[in-house]
Scaffold this motif. Structure first.
Motif, short mmCIF file in Angstrom:
data_model
loop_
_atom_site.label_atom_id
_atom_site.label_comp_id
_atom_site.label_asym_id
_atom_site.label_seq_id
_atom_site.Cartn_x
_atom_site.Cartn_y
_atom_site.Cartn_z
N ARG A 16 -0.12 0.29 -2.16
CA ARG A 16 0.81 -0.83 -1.90
C ARG A 16 0.83 -1.80 -3.08
NH1 ARG A 16 -1.30 -0.06 3.23
NH2 ARG A 16 -2.87 -1.67 2.91
N ASP A 17 -0.35 -2.08 -3.65
CA ASP A 17 -0.42 -2.98 -4.81
C ASP A 17 0.40 -2.45 -5.98
OD1 ASP A 17 -2.19 -4.60 -3.41
OD2 ASP A 17 -3.98 -3.82 -4.43
N ILE A 18 0.28 -1.16 -6.24
CA ILE A 18 1.04 -0.55 -7.33
C ILE A 18 2.53 -0.63 -7.04
CG2 ILE A 18 1.55 1.65 -8.49
CD1 ILE A 18 -1.52 2.27 -8.14
N GLY A 19 2.92 -0.36 -5.81
CA GLY A 19 4.33 -0.47 -5.42
C GLY A 19 4.86 -1.88 -5.60
N VAL A 25 8.13 -5.86 -11.53
CA VAL A 25 8.61 -5.58 -12.89
C VAL A 25 10.09 -5.19 -12.86
CG1 VAL A 25 8.34 -4.06 -14.90
CG2 VAL A 25 6.32 -4.97 -13.75
N ARG A 26 10.47 -4.40 -11.87
CA ARG A 26 11.87 -3.99 -11.74
C ARG A 26 12.76 -5.20 -11.55
NH1 ARG A 26 14.91 -3.72 -7.46
NH2 ARG A 26 13.24 -3.55 -5.92
N ARG A 27 12.38 -6.09 -10.65
CA ARG A 27 13.18 -7.29 -10.40
C ARG A 27 13.24 -8.20 -11.62
NH1 ARG A 27 11.36 -8.77 -4.21
NH2 ARG A 27 12.72 -7.25 -3.19
N ALA A 28 12.11 -8.35 -12.31
CA ALA A 28 12.08 -9.17 -13.53
C ALA A 28 13.02 -8.61 -14.60
CB ALA A 28 10.65 -9.28 -14.06
N ALA A 29 13.19 -7.30 -14.58
CA ALA A 29 14.09 -6.64 -15.54
C ALA A 29 15.55 -6.71 -15.07
CB ALA A 29 13.68 -5.19 -15.74
N ARG A 64 7.57 8.14 -15.65
CA ARG A 64 9.03 7.97 -15.74
C ARG A 64 9.44 6.54 -15.40
NH1 ARG A 64 9.04 13.37 -13.17
NH2 ARG A 64 9.87 14.81 -14.72
N ILE A 65 8.84 5.98 -14.36
CA ILE A 65 9.17 4.61 -13.96
C ILE A 65 8.77 3.64 -15.07
CG2 ILE A 65 8.55 2.76 -12.34
CD1 ILE A 65 8.39 5.01 -10.17
N PRO A 72 4.20 -0.43 -20.52
CA PRO A 72 3.13 0.55 -20.52
C PRO A 72 2.74 0.91 -19.08
CG PRO A 72 2.58 -1.32 -21.93
CD PRO A 72 3.81 -1.70 -21.16
N LEU A 73 2.39 2.15 -18.87
CA LEU A 73 1.97 2.61 -17.55
C LEU A 73 0.85 1.73 -17.01
CD1 LEU A 73 2.02 4.59 -15.19
CD2 LEU A 73 0.55 6.10 -16.55
N ALA A 74 -0.06 1.33 -17.87
CA ALA A 74 -1.20 0.50 -17.44
C ALA A 74 -0.74 -0.80 -16.78
CB ALA A 74 -2.10 0.20 -18.63
#
Length: 78
Positions: A16-19, A25-29, A64-65, A72-74
């Motif tokens: 859930r944290d990762i989601g 990040v998606r919304r900020a973009a 991919r996301i 970065p994935l991290a």
């Protein structure tokens, strides 16, 4: 073939944290789930399930996301 045991509670919480981080990040973009789906090549329903923590994301999909979000994935899995 026996099925895998259900994930531990701490694993579900981390999922859930990762989601939530992906959503943030998606919304900020300024991207919708639909636009992220198009950019990442992952269907919108899968993006939604990952963001909600209802589905475990394959590492390939996380890569991919991250690429589609240009981070970065991290940054998504901290």
């Amino acid at each position: 073939m026996p099925s895998a045991p259900p994930p531990d509670d701490w694993v579900l919480a981390r999922r859930r944290d990762i989601g939530e981080q992906i959503r943030s990040v998606r919304r900020a973009a300024g991207l919708t789930q639909e636009r992220l789906a198009e950019r990442s090549g992952i269907d919108r329903q899968s993006i939604n399930r990952i963001e909600q923590g209802h589905a475990a994301a394959y590492i390939d999909n996380l890569v991919r996301i991250a690429y589609a979000l240009d981070v970065p994935l991290a940054d998504l899995v901290r």
